[in-house]
Design an enzyme around this catalytic site. Sequence first.
Site, short mmCIF file in Angstrom:
data_model
loop_
_atom_site.label_atom_id
_atom_site.label_comp_id
_atom_site.label_asym_id
_atom_site.label_seq_id
_atom_site.Cartn_x
_atom_site.Cartn_y
_atom_site.Cartn_z
CG ASN A 56 61.24 62.86 30.89
OD1 ASN A 56 62.39 62.68 31.27
ND2 ASN A 56 60.31 63.42 31.67
CE LYS B 153 55.35 77.21 35.25
NZ LYS B 153 55.56 75.87 34.80
#
Length: 399
Positions: free
Chosen positions: A205, A335
């Site tokens: 990316n 998370k």
Amino acid sequence: MASGKIILGITGGIAAYKTVELARGLTKKGYEVYPVLTAGAENFVTPLSLATVTGNKVLKETFTEEEPILHIKLTDEADLIIIAPATANIIGKIAAGIADDLLTTIVAAKNCPVLLCPAMNTRMYQNSIVQDNLNRLKGHGFFLLEPDSGNLACGHEGPGRLPEVQQIIAEVEKILSDKLLTGVKVLVTAGPTREYIDPVRFITNKSSGKMGFALAQAFRDLGAEVYLVSGPVSIKPPFGITYIPVETTEEMANKVEGLFEQVHIVVMAAAVADFRPKVTYQQKLPKENSTSIDFVKTKDILKSLGQRKGRKFLVGFAAQTHDLENYARQKLIEKNLDLIAANDVSRSDVGFDSEENELLVFTRDGRKIFFSRESKKIVAQKLAQLIGEMYLNKQNEKG
Ligand SMILES: Cc1cc2nc3c(=O)[nH]c(=O)nc-3n(C[C@H](O)[C@H](O)[C@H](O)COP(=O)(O)O)c2cc1C
């Protein structure tokens, strides 16, 4: 006994005579002092006296055959730069980014805090341009020791006098010891990861690693011991940290999980690839082969750290092109993070691969904080300070 390397810049002010005493005081405390004189300073103080009290050669020239990149060598190693006295002239030059002699070039290449001790005639000090320059430098993180008021050498009375040597030394000690995160270990991840299709092709990316690297440097400057685990990037790691380069998500997961137990704060700024090819071919695929690639999910490093977080302070980044706030808030909970910094990566002026960043920060205790667009370095300093303070509060709360 104190320790540390100090570059002592001396400029052409009447108070320069006091810097022999300052250099002597710092040396007696245990600091290694490297005096650097401007051309103006030599009218007020002799290199010989400074060399005698510090035991080091006095430096003046930018262009020398002996040490062609002296300014970089000195800044690589220095813990602090002091400029005392700092003339109106040098303050203006630094504020304008000018680097036309050894001292200004050193400041331009600085890698440590800088303490400015302005000393000048009151009218010069109160001049709005000088004040603007000082404010600008404060905004860039320079430390400033305000001058004393009183009778000046020029016969005027008011602010402008260099503070007493003992006061300057006390300020130096404060800057060098007053570090929020001394003794704290911080793990930062940065950059992209690569997931291989065959030995020469991979998916990745746009992450440049700049934000993670700036954060590693900011935590280092707060006194933390920093581990930086980074995917492939083209920038150099900051000086004074432990750098661990990796390539794939799996390698990053292994390194991060290996270090996790020994650190106190973890900041996952890496743009970890979410998917990897299901099959990695051992040989380069011939271009004649028409092939479709199946992807599988990579390991969710952040989630696995969240599950074994304990007393650690865990920070994630959310890079999104849309619906940033909802996504970030959800990720914070899912998370098990203490804080999440959300980046809008649909814009070209901030986020991935740009020099600047703008962040929306959400904390576990329900706060929403906006860091407006600034250089990644400044945004990183502000974020590291916030994380450091929140981590220390969390430790205190739990006794
Ligand atoms: C006798 C004398 C005393 C000076 N004292 C100061 C002072 O205290 N502060 C200041 O900013 N400039 C002072 N100046 C002016 C600076 O020396 C001048 O701006 C010079 O260009 C500074 O160069 P530097 O900053 O590279 O050392 C003084 C000049 C003279 C002639």
